[in-house]
Design a protein around this motif. Sequence first.
Motif, short mmCIF file in Angstrom:
data_model
loop_
_atom_site.label_atom_id
_atom_site.label_comp_id
_atom_site.label_asym_id
_atom_site.label_seq_id
_atom_site.Cartn_x
_atom_site.Cartn_y
_atom_site.Cartn_z
N PRO A 208 0.83 -1.20 0.00
CA PRO A 208 0.00 0.00 0.00
C PRO A 208 0.87 1.27 0.00
O PRO A 208 2.01 1.23 0.47
CB PRO A 208 -0.80 -0.11 1.29
CG PRO A 208 -0.35 -1.33 1.99
CD PRO A 208 0.70 -2.02 1.20
N ALA A 209 0.31 2.37 -0.51
CA ALA A 209 1.06 3.64 -0.58
C ALA A 209 1.45 4.12 0.81
O ALA A 209 0.65 4.07 1.75
CB ALA A 209 0.20 4.70 -1.27
N LEU A 210 2.67 4.56 0.97
CA LEU A 210 3.19 5.23 2.17
C LEU A 210 2.92 4.45 3.47
O LEU A 210 2.62 5.05 4.50
CB LEU A 210 2.61 6.66 2.27
CG LEU A 210 2.77 7.54 1.01
CD1 LEU A 210 2.12 8.90 1.22
CD2 LEU A 210 4.23 7.73 0.64
N ALA A 211 3.02 3.14 3.39
CA ALA A 211 2.70 2.32 4.56
C ALA A 211 3.96 1.91 5.35
O ALA A 211 3.89 1.62 6.54
CB ALA A 211 1.92 1.09 4.15
N GLN A 212 5.13 1.87 4.69
CA GLN A 212 6.36 1.44 5.38
C GLN A 212 7.23 2.64 5.67
O GLN A 212 7.57 3.39 4.77
CB GLN A 212 7.12 0.49 4.46
CG GLN A 212 7.28 -0.89 5.07
CD GLN A 212 8.39 -1.65 4.37
OE1 GLN A 212 9.55 -1.47 4.69
NE2 GLN A 212 8.02 -2.50 3.43
N MET A 226 10.96 8.71 6.68
CA MET A 226 10.95 8.51 5.22
C MET A 226 10.11 7.26 4.93
O MET A 226 10.05 6.32 5.72
CB MET A 226 12.39 8.37 4.68
CG MET A 226 13.20 7.25 5.28
SD MET A 226 14.86 7.23 4.58
CE MET A 226 15.41 5.60 5.14
N TYR A 227 9.46 7.30 3.76
CA TYR A 227 8.47 6.27 3.41
C TYR A 227 8.88 5.55 2.14
O TYR A 227 9.36 6.18 1.19
CB TYR A 227 7.09 6.92 3.22
CG TYR A 227 6.56 7.52 4.51
CD1 TYR A 227 5.66 6.83 5.29
CD2 TYR A 227 7.02 8.76 4.95
CE1 TYR A 227 5.19 7.37 6.49
CE2 TYR A 227 6.56 9.31 6.14
CZ TYR A 227 5.64 8.61 6.91
OH TYR A 227 5.19 9.14 8.10
N LEU A 228 8.64 4.24 2.13
CA LEU A 228 8.94 3.43 0.94
C LEU A 228 7.96 3.79 -0.17
O LEU A 228 6.74 3.83 0.05
CB LEU A 228 8.78 1.95 1.31
CG LEU A 228 9.27 0.94 0.28
CD1 LEU A 228 10.80 0.97 0.17
CD2 LEU A 228 8.81 -0.48 0.64
N MET A 229 8.50 4.05 -1.37
CA MET A 229 7.67 4.47 -2.51
C MET A 229 8.19 3.84 -3.78
O MET A 229 9.34 3.42 -3.84
CB MET A 229 7.81 5.99 -2.72
CG MET A 229 6.91 6.82 -1.88
SD MET A 229 7.21 8.57 -2.20
CE MET A 229 7.07 8.72 -3.95
N TYR A 230 7.37 3.87 -4.83
CA TYR A 230 7.91 3.53 -6.14
C TYR A 230 8.42 4.81 -6.79
O TYR A 230 7.84 5.88 -6.61
CB TYR A 230 6.83 2.90 -7.05
CG TYR A 230 7.44 2.51 -8.37
CD1 TYR A 230 8.36 1.48 -8.43
CD2 TYR A 230 7.16 3.22 -9.53
CE1 TYR A 230 8.98 1.15 -9.63
CE2 TYR A 230 7.77 2.89 -10.74
CZ TYR A 230 8.68 1.86 -10.77
OH TYR A 230 9.30 1.53 -11.94
N HIS A 231 9.50 4.71 -7.51
CA HIS A 231 10.03 5.85 -8.24
C HIS A 231 10.64 5.33 -9.53
O HIS A 231 11.21 4.25 -9.56
CB HIS A 231 11.09 6.57 -7.39
CG HIS A 231 11.00 8.06 -7.49
ND1 HIS A 231 12.02 8.82 -7.97
CD2 HIS A 231 9.99 8.92 -7.17
CE1 HIS A 231 11.64 10.10 -7.95
NE2 HIS A 231 10.43 10.18 -7.47
N GLU A 232 10.57 6.15 -10.62
CA GLU A 232 10.84 5.57 -11.93
C GLU A 232 12.26 5.05 -12.14
O GLU A 232 12.45 4.15 -12.95
CB GLU A 232 10.44 6.55 -13.03
CG GLU A 232 11.22 7.83 -13.05
CD GLU A 232 10.44 8.98 -13.69
OE1 GLU A 232 9.39 9.33 -13.14
OE2 GLU A 232 10.89 9.51 -14.71
N GLU A 233 13.26 5.59 -11.42
CA GLU A 233 14.62 5.09 -11.67
C GLU A 233 14.79 3.64 -11.20
O GLU A 233 15.75 2.97 -11.59
CB GLU A 233 15.70 5.98 -11.06
CG GLU A 233 15.76 6.04 -9.55
CD GLU A 233 14.99 7.24 -9.02
OE1 GLU A 233 13.83 7.44 -9.46
OE2 GLU A 233 15.52 7.95 -8.15
#
Length: 401
Positions: A208-212, A226-233
């Motif tokens: 889920p978004a911004l959960a970790q 800081m939160y685990l996210m997807y990022h394009e790199e």
Amino acid sequence: MSKVLVIGAGGVGSVAVHKMAMCKEVFSHITLASRRIHKCEAVAASVKQRTGVTIGTAELDADDVSATVALIRAVQPALVVNLALPYQDLAIMDACLEAGVNYLDTANYEPRDEAKFEYSWQWAYQDRFKDAGLMALLGCGFDPGVTSVFTTYTHKHLLDRIDTLDILDCNGGDHGHPFATNFNPEINIREETAPSRHWENGQWIEGPALAQKQTFDFDQVGPRNMYLMYHEELESLAKFYPEIKRIRFWMTFGDAYLKHLEVLQNVGMTRIDPVMFEGREIIPLQFLKALLPEPSSLGPTTRGKTNIGTIATGEKDGQQKTFYVNNVCDHEAAYAETGSQAVSYTTGVPAMIGAALMLTGQWKGEGVFNMEQLDPDPFMDMLNRHGLPWQVKELPSPLAF
Ligand code: NDP
């Protein structure tokens, strides 16, 4: 001495053009084109006042390929630097192919109605750019951009093999508004509300978004969540470094920001599908964008620093090592130099550097390239000389999070 055409007169475009004007030995003629001419004229006036350089301006709807081709033919640049929005990437790439000119951008193509954050559409241009003998450089901002170069540098100079990679993006700045985004709100909020995704043992792990969350003590900023996210790199790093077992991206957010985002999401204001309102269709996220401060207006009030970098663990000469490569950028110093805060600055400066390396032939090739495929050394050298100095620090192994 080369001509460049920059498209997009937002925060990032403004910084890139200011920095190009300060680098006269490479950029002999600069033209800035954007959707609204008055934005270009305001940037041109600031460039003139700060650097004494006169730049050309033009009004352009870059969704219109033939209009972009006509402008390219009139200006005759050696390179088009696309700093408009990700929606324009493919149209500008098409125009570059038709007019026979090289291309650079800082964010991957996004369809308007779907948040995807993937390179597939642009990677599909590989053969067309190769056959035309042209180069397209993708993702030449800070993240994506510098973070991939930090990784390539780590691989070239610091570690024989990278096992894990964490990208840490901290904005410790305060702009004084209860809620505002630091770059284009539509793109920014799409990114933050997307499910988290990281690379582990050859596959994507979604959540889920911004959960970790983790707390990290950032140099010159202090401890931040800081939160685990997807990022394009993550996509290009996983493709070009298949040896890396785990790649994660973390971004800091304050509690008040997250509370606003949660409420906006819960009431449907972050939706990107059309809804009917008083007899016409509107996209809630686009309406929200119209209410929020323009990122380029945040410069005068933003205080504090950004701290963005990569932590890589791996092996050097048979020993486990951990290296942190990062840059700290001061919002007020960025504003004093270019009239824009550090989020625009940390994107516009790498775009200028990538453009300079392409124009001087230090980075060259035929086809579509990501930053991981190019020699990090001249880029790292220019970061130090053009306002984004970096540090390397060895951290204790194993990594604490
Ligand atoms: P802004 O919204 O401030 O600026 C975008 C500019 O593009 C605006 O001037 C806008 O015009 C112009 N534009 C929009 N549509 C068109 C069009 N059809 N034709 C011509 N011009 C158009 O965004 P930012 O400057 O903050 O961001 C610019 C780019 O940089 C984005 O793609 C963003 O995703 C990327 N970025 C990358 C980062 C990285 O680290 N890699 C970090 C931050 C941003 P108008 O003013 O008239 O609306």
